[in-house]
Design an enzyme around this catalytic site. Sequence first.
Site, PDB file in Angstrom:
ATOM      1  N   HIS A 168       0.834  -1.201   0.000  1.00 38.90           N
ATOM      2  CA  HIS A 168       0.000   0.000   0.000  1.00 38.90           C
ATOM      3  C   HIS A 168       0.874   1.258   0.000  1.00 38.90           C
ATOM      4  O   HIS A 168       0.700   2.160  -0.835  1.00 38.90           O
ATOM      5  CB  HIS A 168      -0.920  -0.001   1.224  1.00 38.90           C
ATOM      6  CG  HIS A 168      -1.811   1.197   1.301  1.00 38.90           C
ATOM      7  ND1 HIS A 168      -3.095   1.200   0.807  1.00 38.90           N
ATOM      8  CD2 HIS A 168      -1.599   2.452   1.799  1.00 38.90           C
ATOM      9  CE1 HIS A 168      -3.634   2.394   1.002  1.00 38.90           C
ATOM     10  NE2 HIS A 168      -2.750   3.163   1.604  1.00 38.90           N
ATOM     11  N   GLU A 169       1.813   1.307   0.928  1.00 36.32           N
ATOM     12  CA  GLU A 169       2.684   2.477   1.018  1.00 36.32           C
ATOM     13  C   GLU A 169       3.639   2.568  -0.169  1.00 36.32           C
ATOM     14  O   GLU A 169       4.010   3.672  -0.595  1.00 36.32           O
ATOM     15  CB  GLU A 169       3.472   2.445   2.338  1.00 36.32           C
ATOM     16  CG  GLU A 169       2.616   2.445   3.592  1.00 36.32           C
ATOM     17  CD  GLU A 169       1.636   3.611   3.653  1.00 36.32           C
ATOM     18  OE1 GLU A 169       1.932   4.674   3.060  1.00 36.32           O
ATOM     19  OE2 GLU A 169       0.566   3.454   4.278  1.00 36.32           O
ATOM     20  N   HIS A 222       2.031   4.573  -2.908  1.00 35.52           N
ATOM     21  CA  HIS A 222       2.176   6.016  -2.674  1.00 35.52           C
ATOM     22  C   HIS A 222       3.597   6.478  -3.016  1.00 35.52           C
ATOM     23  O   HIS A 222       3.797   7.498  -3.683  1.00 35.52           O
ATOM     24  CB  HIS A 222       1.898   6.345  -1.203  1.00 35.52           C
ATOM     25  CG  HIS A 222       0.480   6.145  -0.775  1.00 35.52           C
ATOM     26  ND1 HIS A 222      -0.600   6.574  -1.506  1.00 35.52           N
ATOM     27  CD2 HIS A 222      -0.044   5.573   0.354  1.00 35.52           C
ATOM     28  CE1 HIS A 222      -1.722   6.278  -0.871  1.00 35.52           C
ATOM     29  NE2 HIS A 222      -1.411   5.663   0.255  1.00 35.52           N
TER      30      HIS A 222
END
Length: 383
Positions: free
Chosen positions: A34-35, A38
């Site tokens: 998820h990170e 980003h």
Amino acid sequence: MGSNLLASLNDLGLGFVGYLVPFLFVLTIVVFFHELGHYLIAKWNGIRVLTFSIGFGPEIVGFDDRSGTRWKLAAIPLGGYVKFYGDENAASVPDQDALSGLSEAERRQTFPGQSVAARAAVVVAGPLANFVLAIVIFAGIFMFHGKQTTTPRVDSIQAGSAAEAAGFAVGDIVRAIDGRRIDSFSEMQRIVSGAAGQTLRVEVDRGGALLTLPVVPTLREVKDNFGNVHRMGVLGISRSMAPGDVKTESVGPLAAVGMGAAETWFIVERTLGYIGGIVVGRESADQLGGPIRIAQVSGQVATVGFVALLHLAAVLSVSIGLLNLFPVPLLDGGHLMFYAIEAVRGRPLSERAQEVGFRIGFALVIMLMIFATFNDILHLASS
């Protein structure tokens, strides 16, 4: 009830390592990707990344890469964050004092210094990475283990069941439900399990003749192999396990990706349907789980094998990706909502309005965590 709860907590304590290691494995994979979503899109847009953290709180271990990003593992393993140049905190709230003192070149390296489209791309990349991870895991499982299918043939019918009331007969083969083609018994189960109390139009092949049978699945509590109770819709029929009805098909790479995407979409569809059911009062919110439930399920699934644990990671990845897209300030979806407003207005909301929004979002997230943890405790007490 109190003694049962204490016994369950004691059992959890005795099996602490057995629950903790699989839980950390699953959560770390999901949070990392998820990170990473980003991070990659931020770097692609020229944004300077200060910190990439798995977990919150004090740092356990970490290192600095050549671009100056601090990669670290923190003490509280319940999430993670990417902090950009010019951010005040891990929630990407801009540090206005710091931003005001930057040159134009430095400001272009900050998150607030990007266009609305660039900021939205960075934000949506996190949930998107979760969906991609799930598709890859599901595709890998299908490629290496094939797809096992069981012909949706009725082998037996329970007395007094919904299937008996609807006129099902032994030997019927289910071909479609509400116009949706059915190729296996498990596909039928998936649709039926989420449709308790709803009328389904089931098309069956009975000796070569096609019949349509309206049926209303009955809501029933079903225990899984670990003793966990799930409420789901059932027809009251069993599958045929005859040699010709059980097949394992090999799956190529392209087909596996398509099946992985279909599996991911099914989880999204089922989750949204469940949440919608809670809103209209058709479903109970007591099935919502938090970290304790995830840890328990992770430990249970780990006893089955590594592939089952990877499958759980994929399911959790979809759930976290979807949850983050909800339009709640503090979550990725809340940021996207603010950017949509900014795109329409031609200017961002005031700092005060955004601050109030983040506080409301924080309160909602905390309340959801408390509620989920309360459900987890009740679940342990009743197990």
